[in-house]
Write an enzyme that holds these catalytic residues in place. Structure first.
Site, PDB file in Angstrom:
ATOM      1  N   ASP A  17       0.827  -1.213   0.000  1.00  0.00           N
ATOM      2  CA  ASP A  17       0.000   0.000   0.000  1.00  0.00           C
ATOM      3  C   ASP A  17       0.865   1.269   0.000  1.00  0.00           C
ATOM      4  O   ASP A  17       1.963   1.267   0.553  1.00  0.00           O
ATOM      5  CB  ASP A  17      -0.899  -0.017   1.243  1.00  0.00           C
ATOM      6  CG  ASP A  17      -2.062   0.949   1.114  1.00  0.00           C
ATOM      7  OD1 ASP A  17      -2.320   1.444  -0.002  1.00  0.00           O
ATOM      8  OD2 ASP A  17      -2.716   1.211   2.137  1.00  0.00           O
ATOM      9  N   GLY A  18       0.346   2.308  -0.632  1.00  0.00           N
ATOM     10  CA  GLY A  18       1.006   3.612  -0.550  1.00  0.00           C
ATOM     11  C   GLY A  18       1.543   4.144  -1.867  1.00  0.00           C
ATOM     12  O   GLY A  18       2.146   5.220  -1.894  1.00  0.00           O
ATOM     13  N   ASN A  19       1.308   3.429  -2.954  1.00  0.00           N
ATOM     14  CA  ASN A  19       1.818   3.895  -4.254  1.00  0.00           C
ATOM     15  C   ASN A  19       1.226   5.252  -4.629  1.00  0.00           C
ATOM     16  O   ASN A  19       1.936   6.146  -5.104  1.00  0.00           O
ATOM     17  CB  ASN A  19       1.436   2.918  -5.375  1.00  0.00           C
ATOM     18  CG  ASN A  19       2.123   1.583  -5.221  1.00  0.00           C
ATOM     19  OD1 ASN A  19       3.061   1.455  -4.460  1.00  0.00           O
ATOM     20  ND2 ASN A  19       1.651   0.591  -5.959  1.00  0.00           N
ATOM     21  N   ARG A  30      -0.982   9.174  -9.982  1.00  0.00           N
ATOM     22  CA  ARG A  30      -0.942   7.974  -9.134  1.00  0.00           C
ATOM     23  C   ARG A  30      -0.258   6.805  -9.842  1.00  0.00           C
ATOM     24  O   ARG A  30       0.412   5.986  -9.223  1.00  0.00           O
ATOM     25  CB  ARG A  30      -2.381   7.577  -8.744  1.00  0.00           C
ATOM     26  CG  ARG A  30      -3.066   8.546  -7.821  1.00  0.00           C
ATOM     27  CD  ARG A  30      -4.505   8.119  -7.560  1.00  0.00           C
ATOM     28  NE  ARG A  30      -4.595   6.738  -7.137  1.00  0.00           N
ATOM     29  CZ  ARG A  30      -4.389   6.319  -5.888  1.00  0.00           C
ATOM     30  NH1 ARG A  30      -4.109   7.192  -4.938  1.00  0.00           N
ATOM     31  NH2 ARG A  30      -4.491   5.046  -5.587  1.00  0.00           N
ATOM     32  N   HIS A  34       2.492   3.505  -8.970  1.00  0.00           N
ATOM     33  CA  HIS A  34       2.395   2.058  -9.248  1.00  0.00           C
ATOM     34  C   HIS A  34       3.629   1.588 -10.022  1.00  0.00           C
ATOM     35  O   HIS A  34       4.143   0.502  -9.783  1.00  0.00           O
ATOM     36  CB  HIS A  34       1.122   1.751 -10.039  1.00  0.00           C
ATOM     37  CG  HIS A  34      -0.142   2.051  -9.268  1.00  0.00           C
ATOM     38  ND1 HIS A  34      -0.323   1.647  -7.970  1.00  0.00           N
ATOM     39  CD2 HIS A  34      -1.276   2.713  -9.609  1.00  0.00           C
ATOM     40  CE1 HIS A  34      -1.519   2.042  -7.537  1.00  0.00           C
ATOM     41  NE2 HIS A  34      -2.112   2.697  -8.518  1.00  0.00           N
ATOM     42  N   LEU A 128      11.859 -20.123  -4.448  1.00  0.00           N
ATOM     43  CA  LEU A 128      10.848 -19.234  -3.857  1.00  0.00           C
ATOM     44  C   LEU A 128       9.509 -19.492  -4.543  1.00  0.00           C
ATOM     45  O   LEU A 128       9.434 -19.568  -5.766  1.00  0.00           O
ATOM     46  CB  LEU A 128      11.237 -17.754  -4.080  1.00  0.00           C
ATOM     47  CG  LEU A 128      10.225 -16.721  -3.600  1.00  0.00           C
ATOM     48  CD1 LEU A 128      10.206 -16.662  -2.071  1.00  0.00           C
ATOM     49  CD2 LEU A 128      10.552 -15.331  -4.155  1.00  0.00           C
ATOM     50  N   ARG A 180       1.819  -5.017   6.001  1.00  0.00           N
ATOM     51  CA  ARG A 180       1.123  -4.009   5.201  1.00  0.00           C
ATOM     52  C   ARG A 180       1.929  -2.726   5.279  1.00  0.00           C
ATOM     53  O   ARG A 180       2.211  -2.233   6.383  1.00  0.00           O
ATOM     54  CB  ARG A 180      -0.300  -3.768   5.718  1.00  0.00           C
ATOM     55  CG  ARG A 180      -1.023  -2.724   4.857  1.00  0.00           C
ATOM     56  CD  ARG A 180      -2.456  -2.496   5.266  1.00  0.00           C
ATOM     57  NE  ARG A 180      -3.107  -1.631   4.292  1.00  0.00           N
ATOM     58  CZ  ARG A 180      -4.294  -1.824   3.754  1.00  0.00           C
ATOM     59  NH1 ARG A 180      -5.019  -2.855   4.124  1.00  0.00           N
ATOM     60  NH2 ARG A 180      -4.789  -0.987   2.867  1.00  0.00           N
ATOM     61  N   ARG A 186      -5.311  -2.552   8.313  1.00  0.00           N
ATOM     62  CA  ARG A 186      -6.447  -3.435   8.025  1.00  0.00           C
ATOM     63  C   ARG A 186      -6.023  -4.502   7.033  1.00  0.00           C
ATOM     64  O   ARG A 186      -4.965  -4.395   6.397  1.00  0.00           O
ATOM     65  CB  ARG A 186      -7.651  -2.644   7.512  1.00  0.00           C
ATOM     66  CG  ARG A 186      -7.354  -1.771   6.329  1.00  0.00           C
ATOM     67  CD  ARG A 186      -8.619  -1.070   5.801  1.00  0.00           C
ATOM     68  NE  ARG A 186      -8.242  -0.078   4.811  1.00  0.00           N
ATOM     69  CZ  ARG A 186      -8.049   1.211   5.082  1.00  0.00           C
ATOM     70  NH1 ARG A 186      -8.238   1.682   6.306  1.00  0.00           N
ATOM     71  NH2 ARG A 186      -7.666   2.046   4.134  1.00  0.00           N
ATOM     72  N   LEU A 187      -6.890  -5.538   6.897  1.00  0.00           N
ATOM     73  CA  LEU A 187      -6.524  -6.690   6.056  1.00  0.00           C
ATOM     74  C   LEU A 187      -7.097  -6.607   4.646  1.00  0.00           C
ATOM     75  O   LEU A 187      -6.639  -7.319   3.747  1.00  0.00           O
ATOM     76  CB  LEU A 187      -6.976  -7.997   6.718  1.00  0.00           C
ATOM     77  CG  LEU A 187      -6.284  -8.311   8.056  1.00  0.00           C
ATOM     78  CD1 LEU A 187      -6.775  -9.639   8.612  1.00  0.00           C
ATOM     79  CD2 LEU A 187      -4.769  -8.341   7.897  1.00  0.00           C
TER      80      LEU A 187
HETATM   81  C1  FPP Z   1      -2.114   0.063  -3.256  1.00  0.00           C
HETATM   82  O1  FPP Z   1      -1.625   1.379  -3.196  1.00  0.00           O
HETATM   83  C2  FPP Z   1      -1.484  -0.624  -4.353  1.00  0.00           C
HETATM   84  C3  FPP Z   1      -2.160  -1.210  -5.385  1.00  0.00           C
HETATM   85  C4  FPP Z   1      -3.630  -1.225  -5.462  1.00  0.00           C
HETATM   86  C5  FPP Z   1      -1.450  -1.834  -6.502  1.00  0.00           C
HETATM   87  C6  FPP Z   1      -0.191  -2.577  -6.183  1.00  0.00           C
HETATM   88  C7  FPP Z   1       0.499  -2.855  -7.469  1.00  0.00           C
HETATM   89  C8  FPP Z   1       1.824  -2.787  -7.686  1.00  0.00           C
HETATM   90  C9  FPP Z   1       2.814  -2.554  -6.630  1.00  0.00           C
HETATM   91  C10 FPP Z   1       2.386  -2.927  -9.061  1.00  0.00           C
HETATM   92  C11 FPP Z   1       2.111  -4.200  -9.794  1.00  0.00           C
HETATM   93  C12 FPP Z   1       2.456  -5.438  -9.054  1.00  0.00           C
HETATM   94  C13 FPP Z   1       3.227  -6.462  -9.533  1.00  0.00           C
HETATM   95  C14 FPP Z   1       3.288  -7.732  -8.747  1.00  0.00           C
HETATM   96  C15 FPP Z   1       4.013  -6.391 -10.759  1.00  0.00           C
HETATM   97  P1  FPP Z   1      -2.653   2.586  -3.366  1.00  0.00           P
HETATM   98  O2  FPP Z   1      -2.709   2.944  -4.802  1.00  0.00           O
HETATM   99  O3  FPP Z   1      -3.964   2.236  -2.762  1.00  0.00           O
HETATM  100  O4  FPP Z   1      -1.903   3.693  -2.541  1.00  0.00           O
HETATM  101  P2  FPP Z   1      -2.583   4.869  -1.700  1.00  0.00           P
HETATM  102  O5  FPP Z   1      -3.214   4.200  -0.487  1.00  0.00           O
HETATM  103  O6  FPP Z   1      -1.417   5.702  -1.346  1.00  0.00           O
HETATM  104  O7  FPP Z   1      -3.580   5.549  -2.571  1.00  0.00           O
END
Ligand code: FPP
Length: 242
Positions: A17-19, A30, A34, A128, A180, A186-187
């Site tokens: 989380d946090g991208n 955003r 990612h 792995l 997380r 949260r889960l």
């Molecule tokens: C949640 O952060 C993250 C996601 C919904 C996507 C995760 C995907 C990746 C890391 C890239 C693709 C994965 C692979 C395995 C190649 P958020 O967007 O909800 O962040 P925020 O809470 O800061 O808005």
């Protein structure tokens, strides 16, 4: 990925989380977060087996993420496709067997086939067990297992677990450590059955900033914890529930 200290099966699951926040704080869209998150995936997959992890499950796209704007969903699906195309060889060279959990029937055209190709190509790797959750919902997985059981008698936990895991897996693997990132606690419908006795680790670091040292620190913390599985701790007659 070098050889490892694996002396017992250790399953780590991560809610990445946090991208979005990482990108927004930099004035970027955003989707840039990612993209950066994929770099973290590479780093963490590489570090995992070095650090003694035998199975790693990453939450890449939840069944509820379809609610996000089309542009973001398309970008995420594009990144997943790109990851499969560009990482296949590196995964195999590093001994990682890739499996995708979740629904495949709603994915963009061709993506399910590309997933199948990488799964097949990496099927014999043993260093792995890398599982990526895409269009995944733990509640849906549990509901499908219940539907597949279908009978009126209650299944044993073991029989039920076999129905929850991906096809071909003897049983779904219990999660030992669930991490997380991004500060939320949260889960979010991730591995609810498998994480019944997982140790939980919530980290403020945003996923794009997460690295090998953070994983090592989470594992060190995990190894200091006493896991009692509802029993009493060693030498602690006063241990409480859990
Ligand atoms: C949640 O952060 C993250 C996601 C919904 C996507 C995760 C995907 C990746 C890391 C890239 C693709 C994965 C692979 C395995 C190649 P958020 O967007 O909800 O962040 P925020 O809470 O800061 O808005």
């Amino acid at each position: 990925m070098q050889s490892t200290l694996i002396n017992q099966a250790l399953h780590v699951a991560i809610i990445m989380d946090g991208n979005g926040r990482w990108a927004t704080r930099r004035g970027l869209p955003r989707t840039a977060g990612h993209r950066e998150g994929v770099q973290t995936v590479r780093r963490v997959v590489e570090a995992a087996s070095d650090l003694g992890v035998s199975a790693l499950t990453l939450f890449a796209f939840s069944s509820d993420n379809w609610r996000r704007p089309d542009t973001e969903v398309r970008a995420l699906m594009g990144l997943l496709r790109h990851y499969l195309r560009t990482e296949c060889k590196r995964l195999i060279d590093g001994g990682a067997r890739l499996t995708v959990i979740g629904r495949r029937d709603r994915l963009p055209r061709g993506l399910a086939d590309e997933i199948g190709t990488v799964e097949q190509a990496s099927a014999n790797c043993q260093q792995l067990d890398l599982r990526v959750a895409i269009d995944y919902s733990a509640r849906d997985a549990i509901a499908s297992a219940a539907a597949a059981w279908g009978a009126s008698d209650l299944p044993s936990r073991e029989a039920f677990a076999r129905l929850i895991g991906p096809a071909g897996e003897a049983r779904c693997r219990d999660v030992d450590l669930l991490i997380r990132t991004g500060g939320e606690k949260r889960l979010s419908d991730f591995l609810l059955w498998e994480a019944a006795y997982a140790e939980l680790c919530f980290i403020d670091t945003l996923w794009p900033d997460f690295g090998r040292d953070d994983l090592a620190a989470a594992l060190a913390d995990f190894r200091r914890r006493e896991r009692r599985f509802g029993g009493l701790g060693q030498g602690n007659a006063l241990a409480s529930v859990g």
